[in-house]
Enzyme design. Structure first.
Site, mmCIF file in Angstrom:
data_model
loop_
_atom_site.group_PDB
_atom_site.id
_atom_site.type_symbol
_atom_site.label_atom_id
_atom_site.label_comp_id
_atom_site.label_asym_id
_atom_site.label_seq_id
_atom_site.Cartn_x
_atom_site.Cartn_y
_atom_site.Cartn_z
ATOM 1 N N THR A 35 22.974 62.966 11.064
ATOM 2 C CA THR A 35 22.732 63.688 9.818
ATOM 3 C C THR A 35 24.031 63.933 9.062
ATOM 4 O O THR A 35 24.004 64.161 7.864
ATOM 5 C CB THR A 35 22.078 65.060 10.099
ATOM 6 O OG1 THR A 35 22.764 65.644 11.191
ATOM 7 C CG2 THR A 35 20.620 64.927 10.439
ATOM 8 N N ALA A 122 31.208 58.853 26.720
ATOM 9 C CA ALA A 122 30.056 59.668 27.119
ATOM 10 C C ALA A 122 29.360 60.280 25.912
ATOM 11 O O ALA A 122 28.404 61.024 26.046
ATOM 12 C CB ALA A 122 30.502 60.767 28.073
ATOM 13 N N GLY A 123 29.861 59.971 24.709
ATOM 14 C CA GLY A 123 29.268 60.561 23.506
ATOM 15 C C GLY A 123 29.709 61.996 23.315
ATOM 16 O O GLY A 123 29.050 62.779 22.646
ATOM 17 N N ASP A 172 32.235 65.405 14.529
ATOM 18 C CA ASP A 172 33.031 65.445 15.759
ATOM 19 C C ASP A 172 34.398 66.085 15.516
ATOM 20 O O ASP A 172 34.851 66.941 16.287
ATOM 21 C CB ASP A 172 33.229 64.025 16.302
ATOM 22 C CG ASP A 172 31.906 63.326 16.541
ATOM 23 O OD1 ASP A 172 30.859 63.981 16.430
ATOM 24 O OD2 ASP A 172 31.923 62.121 16.824
HETATM 25 C C1 GLA Z 1 29.132 59.926 16.306
HETATM 26 C C2 GLA Z 1 29.861 60.109 14.968
HETATM 27 C C3 GLA Z 1 29.421 61.383 14.269
HETATM 28 C C4 GLA Z 1 27.902 61.467 14.180
HETATM 29 C C5 GLA Z 1 27.267 61.186 15.527
HETATM 30 C C6 GLA Z 1 25.774 61.117 15.450
HETATM 31 O O1 GLA Z 1 29.499 60.917 17.214
HETATM 32 O O2 GLA Z 1 31.243 60.146 15.177
HETATM 33 O O3 GLA Z 1 30.013 61.454 12.996
HETATM 34 O O4 GLA Z 1 27.413 60.632 13.183
HETATM 35 O O5 GLA Z 1 27.723 59.974 16.087
HETATM 36 O O6 GLA Z 1 25.249 62.346 15.121
#
Ligand code: GLA
Length: 387
Positions: A35, A122-123, A172
């Site tokens: 988003t 790991a996201g 992030d």
């Molecule tokens: C990654 C991107 C963020 C965001 C997320 C999904 O972490 O760096 O900017 O778009 O994916 O929400």
């Protein structure tokens, strides 16, 4: 992360002197995925693990001597030479040096050694943790801390766009810079207004299960998703010359239906997910204020479903972990972050926690020959100078 560990490596790999130490965290996100670049809402918080760097000016005009402690890799480069280093990890330093310079910081040559305890791929935004850590350090070492937190966030995002090749949003970097212990943040990515939400769900735990499928956004379908969203906005804007349509945030469900045939099913379905996700974040905020964790959890499952079926950023392993959560009566569970691997985030009642974790480990091992890594979430502070 141990200060003495980083310091010992800094001393060993450079000229024996010490510098300043900075830390920036990774992040979780309760809800609001994909988003941010659509002008919507996100609900992240910083975690208690991240990147720690020791930095010191080295007296040169523009030579950066960099050491990645984890990779045991040393790269020296001149950040004014126009090319930059090839190693991806060093490009984060290169990008931040140029972006901070563009913000008016008189960056000179420096030595840097850094290490991380936020799991890579790991996201949990190890990349943003690097950017904000280096940004915080450069601002302090060369800029009298005059650059604002928001500008450091944007410098991190620009580094991703220009030097790494990921057209990410701002969630992030924002979470890494602005995080506060014990609090989540609801950010409106269009106006950049945000609010802190104390997060202490009595009787529940927040736990990540790392599928150990490495998520990688570089050169990936991530940018394709973003392009789809922008394409839908373009079509809606063309149909409504009277309005102002910058992102999907400005678009309604009806307008999306109007352009369905012309944008095609793939772009339509992706935009459909984003509009739903925008509403879900707001519903979760209300539910949190009311202490209604059942609704929070329900929305998390809906997000997972949307990320998996509509946005198509899940993978078999993440769907499997989500199913196990459901089977164990976990309140909410979903993919966290960009997708294509990484973690699920799970809101689970304390009394169900042990059983859930044991079952997830067992079943995942039986199917994939490895256990998911369990990461108990501790909401920590944002970027800071340690010493
Ligand atoms: C990654 C991107 C963020 C965001 C997320 C999904 O972490 O760096 O900017 O778009 O994916 O929400």
């Amino acid at each position: 992360m141990d200060i003495e560990f980083v310091r010992s490596r800094f001393i060993k790999h450079f000229d024996g002197q010490t510098g300043n130490i900075y830390h920036s965290p990774g992040r979780i996100n309760l809800i609001g995925e994909h988003t941010d670049y659509n002008g919507g809402f996100v609900f992240p918080g910083a975690v208690d693990c991240g990147i720690m760097a020791e930095m010191r000016p080295n007296g040169t005009e523009s030579t950066i001597r960099a050491y990645s402690i984890d990779l045991k890799d040393r790269v020296d480069f001149d950040f004014h030479d126009g090319q930059g280093p090839r190693a991806t990890w060093a490009r984060f330093i290169y990008g931040m040096a140029l972006e901070m310079e563009a913000l008016g910081v008189p960056v000179k040559g420096f030595n840097i050694a850094f290490a991380g305890d936020v799991p890579l791929g790991a996201g949990m935004s190890s990349s943003a943790a690097m950017e904000s850590c280096f940004g915080c350090g450069l601002n302090d070492l060369f800029g009298d801390n005059k650059v604002s937190k928001w500008d450091i966030v944007l410098a991190g995002q620009a580094t991703e766009h220009k030097y790494i090749g990921v057209n990410c949003g701002i969630m992030d970097q924002f979470a890494s810079v602005f995080g506060q212990a014990g609090k989540l943040m609801r950010l409106d990515c269009r106006s950049r207004e945000f609010e802190y939400y104390p997060f202490d769900p009595k009787g529940y735990k927040l736990v990540l299960l790392n599928s150990c499928v490495k998520h990688e956004l570089v050169g990936s379908p991530y940018n394709d998703r973003r392009n789809s969203c922008e394409n839908v906005v373009k079509h809606i804007a063309a149909k409504h010359p009277e309005g102002k349509f910058e992102t999907l945030r400005d678009c309604t469900w009806e307008q999306l239906e109007e352009v369905r045939a012309e944008v095609g099913e793939e772009d339509y379905t992706r935009a459909h997910f984003v509009l739903g996700e925008k509403d879900r974040v707001l519903a979760v905020c209300d539910a949190l204020v009311a202490g209604d964790y059942e609704t929070v959890g329900k929305k998390m499952y809906e997000t997972h479903e949307g990320l998996s079926k509509e946005y198509e950023v899940s993978c078999e392993e993440l769907d499997f972990l989500n199913d196990i959560a459901k089977e164990n009566g976990v309140t909410g569970s979903r993919i966290m972050g960009g997708g294509f691997g990484g973690c699920t985030i799970n809101l689970v009642k304390e009394e169900l926690y042990d059983q859930f974790i044991a079952d997830a480990k067992k079943k995942y091992f039986e199917k994939y020959g490895k256990e998911p890594k369990v990461i108990d979430v501790v909401i920590g502070d944002g970027s800071r100078k340690i010493c």
